[in-house]
Design an enzyme around this catalytic site. Structure first.
Site, mmCIF file in Angstrom:
data_model
loop_
_atom_site.group_PDB
_atom_site.id
_atom_site.type_symbol
_atom_site.label_atom_id
_atom_site.label_comp_id
_atom_site.label_asym_id
_atom_site.label_seq_id
_atom_site.Cartn_x
_atom_site.Cartn_y
_atom_site.Cartn_z
ATOM 1 C CG HIS A 53 -9.442 28.201 -17.643
ATOM 2 N ND1 HIS A 53 -9.850 27.209 -18.590
ATOM 3 C CD2 HIS A 53 -9.917 29.330 -18.453
ATOM 4 C CE1 HIS A 53 -10.254 27.571 -19.496
ATOM 5 N NE2 HIS A 53 -10.280 28.913 -19.914
ATOM 6 C CB CYS A 127 -8.913 24.034 -19.668
ATOM 7 S SG CYS A 127 -8.295 24.420 -17.923
#
Length: 227
Positions: A53, A127
């Site tokens: 992420h 993301c």
């Protein structure tokens, strides 16, 4: 027309110095903060793969993109390097920009209107796609390729990434659950209650998604659409 005087040059120098001071005050670093989604990254990262992420840090806050079930902003902010549920790995400087906090806020709210929570997809819009897009728009640079390499590989062979890996980077929004009445029948369904809530406060729900009490993240207000 007369020759320029010394005072004219002094005024020009003062204006230049003032502009430089303003630009210096507004200058901020753009930093990519990277997190591990799984301990396996410690072994696979050496092969150029991992499940990561990432968030973009600007003006002292970090911005990321996560999934939920509603057609409103999935962009959120947290304190830098503290995105919940993930393990911070490293920070990568991407460059600097001269943009005041108010200008950046307008920019990120515009981005929020392009990144709704229900459009999150592990392969095509995750993301890391979000942070890459922000980095490109702000600095003209892309994030390092290794951060989102697994998604690119998965786009060619989706069987490599099972559906169970489509994790969200934000906490799920609580859903309304039907509750039993005294006569044993269920009350209004969750979807009906949600529709009622949206009809009562549609404008706010359209532009702002509030985190649950005690949440470590805050969703970004979505820029209103111009008719």
């Amino acid at each position: 027309m007369g020759e320029p005087t010394t005072s004219d040059y002094d005024d020009d120098d003062a204006n230049i110095n003032m502009n430089n001071t303003i630009n210096s005050c507004n200058e901020t670093q753009v930093v990519l903060n990277v997190y591990d989604l799984t301990p396996m990254n410690n072994y696979t990262v050496w092969l150029g793969f991992g499940i990561f992420h990432s968030g973009i840090e600007v003006h002292g806050m970090e911005y990321g993109f996560g999934a939920h079930d509603f057609p409103i902003s999935g962009v959120f902010e947290v304190e830098p390097k503290t995105c919940p549920d993930f393990s911070y790995r490293c920070s990568i400087p991407l460059g600097s920009i001269s943009m005041p906090p108010s200008g950046f806020r307008t920019f990120i709210e515009s981005m929020a209107s392009e990144y709704h929570g229900d459009t999150y997809h592990l392969i095509s819009k995750n993301c890391n796609h979000f942070t890459d897009d922000i980095s490109w728009r702000l600095t003209g640079k892309r994030i390092p390729g290794w951060i989102n390499r697994l998604a690119r590989v998965g786009s060619f062979c989706s069987c490599l990434l099972p559906e169970s890996l489509q994790v969200t980077t934000v906490k799920q929004i609580p859903e309304f659950q039907p509750c039993a009445e005294e006569d044993g029948t269920a009350s209004m369904s969750g979807s009906s209650e949600l529709e009622l809530s949206e009809s009562e406060d549609a404008e706010q729900d359209k532009h702002l998604l509030s985190p649950a009490p005690g949440s470590e993240i805050a969703f970004i207000k979505e820029a209103p659409k111009v008719n």
